[in-house]
Design an enzyme around this catalytic site. Structure first.
Site, mmCIF file in Angstrom:
data_model
loop_
_atom_site.group_PDB
_atom_site.id
_atom_site.type_symbol
_atom_site.label_atom_id
_atom_site.label_comp_id
_atom_site.label_asym_id
_atom_site.label_seq_id
_atom_site.Cartn_x
_atom_site.Cartn_y
_atom_site.Cartn_z
ATOM 1 N N ASN A 259 36.359 20.901 -1.898
ATOM 2 C CA ASN A 259 35.029 20.303 -2.005
ATOM 3 C C ASN A 259 34.821 19.466 -0.747
ATOM 4 O O ASN A 259 35.254 18.320 -0.676
ATOM 5 C CB ASN A 259 34.954 19.439 -3.266
ATOM 6 C CG ASN A 259 33.545 18.990 -3.594
ATOM 7 O OD1 ASN A 259 32.676 18.955 -2.727
ATOM 8 N ND2 ASN A 259 33.333 18.623 -4.842
ATOM 9 N N ARG B 73 33.376 24.834 -2.507
ATOM 10 C CA ARG B 73 32.044 24.430 -2.954
ATOM 11 C C ARG B 73 31.100 24.498 -1.759
ATOM 12 O O ARG B 73 31.390 23.959 -0.689
ATOM 13 C CB ARG B 73 32.074 23.005 -3.499
ATOM 14 C CG ARG B 73 30.694 22.486 -3.884
ATOM 15 C CD ARG B 73 30.682 20.972 -3.980
ATOM 16 N NE ARG B 73 29.340 20.464 -4.264
ATOM 17 C CZ ARG B 73 28.899 19.280 -3.859
ATOM 18 N NH1 ARG B 73 29.687 18.484 -3.167
ATOM 19 N NH2 ARG B 73 27.684 18.887 -4.162
ATOM 20 N N HIS C 34 24.064 20.342 -7.227
ATOM 21 C CA HIS C 34 25.009 19.846 -8.237
ATOM 22 C C HIS C 34 25.228 20.839 -9.383
ATOM 23 O O HIS C 34 25.716 20.470 -10.447
ATOM 24 C CB HIS C 34 24.552 18.491 -8.811
ATOM 25 C CG HIS C 34 24.530 17.387 -7.809
ATOM 26 N ND1 HIS C 34 23.543 16.437 -7.789
ATOM 27 C CD2 HIS C 34 25.370 17.089 -6.793
ATOM 28 C CE1 HIS C 34 23.762 15.600 -6.790
ATOM 29 N NE2 HIS C 34 24.864 15.972 -6.163
ATOM 30 N N ARG D 189 19.462 8.443 0.312
ATOM 31 C CA ARG D 189 18.318 9.355 0.308
ATOM 32 C C ARG D 189 17.156 8.723 -0.462
ATOM 33 O O ARG D 189 17.351 8.076 -1.480
ATOM 34 C CB ARG D 189 18.684 10.699 -0.336
ATOM 35 C CG ARG D 189 19.745 11.474 0.414
ATOM 36 C CD ARG D 189 19.951 12.829 -0.255
ATOM 37 N NE ARG D 189 21.124 13.505 0.286
ATOM 38 C CZ ARG D 189 22.107 14.002 -0.463
ATOM 39 N NH1 ARG D 189 22.058 13.881 -1.786
ATOM 40 N NH2 ARG D 189 23.132 14.611 0.093
ATOM 41 N N ARG E 46 27.973 -0.545 -6.218
ATOM 42 C CA ARG E 46 28.846 -1.678 -6.546
ATOM 43 C C ARG E 46 28.505 -2.895 -5.694
ATOM 44 O O ARG E 46 28.476 -4.032 -6.191
ATOM 45 C CB ARG E 46 30.315 -1.283 -6.364
ATOM 46 C CG ARG E 46 30.805 -0.258 -7.381
ATOM 47 C CD ARG E 46 32.146 0.317 -7.010
ATOM 48 N NE ARG E 46 32.060 1.122 -5.787
ATOM 49 C CZ ARG E 46 33.052 1.874 -5.315
ATOM 50 N NH1 ARG E 46 34.198 1.928 -5.963
ATOM 51 N NH2 ARG E 46 32.896 2.594 -4.216
ATOM 52 N N GLU F 129 34.349 19.716 -10.839
ATOM 53 C CA GLU F 129 33.849 20.827 -10.038
ATOM 54 C C GLU F 129 34.981 21.716 -9.548
ATOM 55 O O GLU F 129 34.836 22.944 -9.473
ATOM 56 C CB GLU F 129 33.067 20.279 -8.847
ATOM 57 C CG GLU F 129 31.785 19.562 -9.229
ATOM 58 C CD GLU F 129 31.225 18.724 -8.096
ATOM 59 O OE1 GLU F 129 30.070 18.970 -7.727
ATOM 60 O OE2 GLU F 129 31.929 17.840 -7.598
#
Length: 395
Positions: free
Chosen positions: A8, A90, A179, A240, A285, A383
């Site tokens: 990934n 991926r 996703h 984004r 966070r 994934e």
């Protein structure tokens, strides 16, 4: 038994899991962070609790792959490269070329490269990972697993934009989503938690990470999703913007004297979202640490939560109801504040909030009370396991 490695690759990272298949046993897993930057971080977990960590400069994905495979040998995780019979990658954007996972060949590589504009932060990195592994493991079966493939079941009214139809016919202008690999895994796991025919199950999956998207599924198939032509659309994300009026983009280009549209798209991709609103960080966070102290931190979290609620409401109306809401990915699996705010806002649906379970992070847990009319779960995504399964099926 075969060993399959699932890769990934992000723009500056590379996550992997090495499986024994078809048993689906994890032999080793790890992550390379900050690729292309100083002090890259490499972590490998293996052999029931052993852990290898190092901080060094890793210039690019090719160097990272070479280092990773070398360490698999040095740590006695494998004895020979030939033990790895399959590699799954991926890939974010498959456009309309790829409606399912596909064996990698010259044509596949050319099309992934051609589609890079649909996922400029990801497809080039995905391609670098594919090419790096093919150099070192030329005899292994190589498979590309596309995030967009899962969303190919969306009806026309969900994926078409209200622009001249010729744009779609000539240039493929439509909603592709992202996703999908994560959502496919989470939905299959969620189906086990409901006392209902999976073909009738209506779910809304909240994949909340640095990139974030919301997907509506009926009977395990995507019927609508928040990301669009590229992963820039939808809800507020780490850097984004999510949905934004195109006229505002043109207006701000004039105000900021930006003449290159690529420069503006870069601002929307890399300088907006939580970072742009809060002025603190793209990391939730860090933003939450300033709640009650910095008004822009409070605003960023409010906008983030409201965006999620809006899409949930839209998809409930589309599906004429919902059986379950699923939180997944980094924030979805671990962010207690965002989960609480979303669930409490949805109390009108007959959802009770389980505050005690909400304290649990990184594990499958029911976040709604047992008597709730709509069930809410956190389900950790995997994934890499989906990727390994697809490789196994194509070998």
């Amino acid at each position: 038994m075969s060993k399959i490695i699932a890769i990934n690759a992000g723009s500056s990272s590379l996550k992997f899991q090495l499986f024994s298949m078809p048993e689906e046993t994890v032999i080793a897993k790890g992550l390379i962070e900050r690729i292309g930057l100083k002090d890259s971080i490499l972590t490998i977990k293996y052999d029931n609790g052993k852990k290898y960590e190092d901080v060094l400069d890793i210039d690019n994905h090719s160097v990272g792959v070479q280092l990773l495979l070398k360490l698999l040998l040095q740590l006695d995780i494998i004895a020979d490269f030939n033990e790895i019979s399959g590699v799954g990658h991926r890939v974010v954007a498959g456009g309309e070329f790829f409606k399912k996972s596909t064996l990698v060949n010259a044509d596949t590589i050319a099309k992934i490269d051609e589609l890079s504009e649909l996922a400029p932060l990801h497809n080039p990195a995905n391609l670098l990972g594919i090419q790096a592994f093919e150099e070192i493991l030329p005899t292994a079966t190589s498979v590309a697993v596309f995030d967009t493939a899962f969303h190919q079941t969306m009806p026309e009214e969900s994926y078409m934009y209200s622009v001249p139809y010729e744009w779609y016919e000539k240039y493929g202008a439509r909603r592709y989503g992202a996703h999908g690999t994560s959502v496919r895994y989470v939905v299959s796991e969620a189906e086990k938690l409901f006392d209902k025919d999976p073909k009738e199950l209506k779910l809304i999956t909240l994949h909340l990470g640095a990139g974030a998207s919301i997907t509506a599924t009926v009977g395990g198939k995507s019927i609508d999703t928040s990301m669009g032509f590229t992963p820039l659309a939808g809800i507020t994300m780490a850097t984004r913007s999510g949905d934004v009026d195109v006229s505002l983009v043109a207006y701000m280009m004039r105000q900021l004297k930006i003449t290159d549209i690529d420069e503006m798209v870069n601002v929307l991709n890399r300088e907006s979202g939580l970072l742009g609103i809060s002025g603190i960080s793209p990391d939730m966070r860090d933003v939450k640490a300033q709640l009650g102290k910095n008004p822009r931190a409070d605003l960023a979290v409010k906008i983030y939560v409201q965006n999620i609620i809006k899409y949930i409401g839209q998809y409930i109306a589309e599906m004429q109801g919902v059986d379950g809401i699923i939180f997944t990915a980094g924030l979805g699996e671990n962010d207690r504040i965002v989960r609480r705010r979303v669930i409490e806002h949805l109390s009108y649906l007959g959802i009770g909030f389980d505050a005690e379970n909400n304290e649990k992070m990184g594990e499958q847990v029911m976040l709604s009370t047992p008597e709730s009319a709509v069930k809410v779960f956190a389900i950790p995504t995997d994934e890499e396991l989906v990727i390994a399964r697809d490789v196994q099926s194509l070998m």
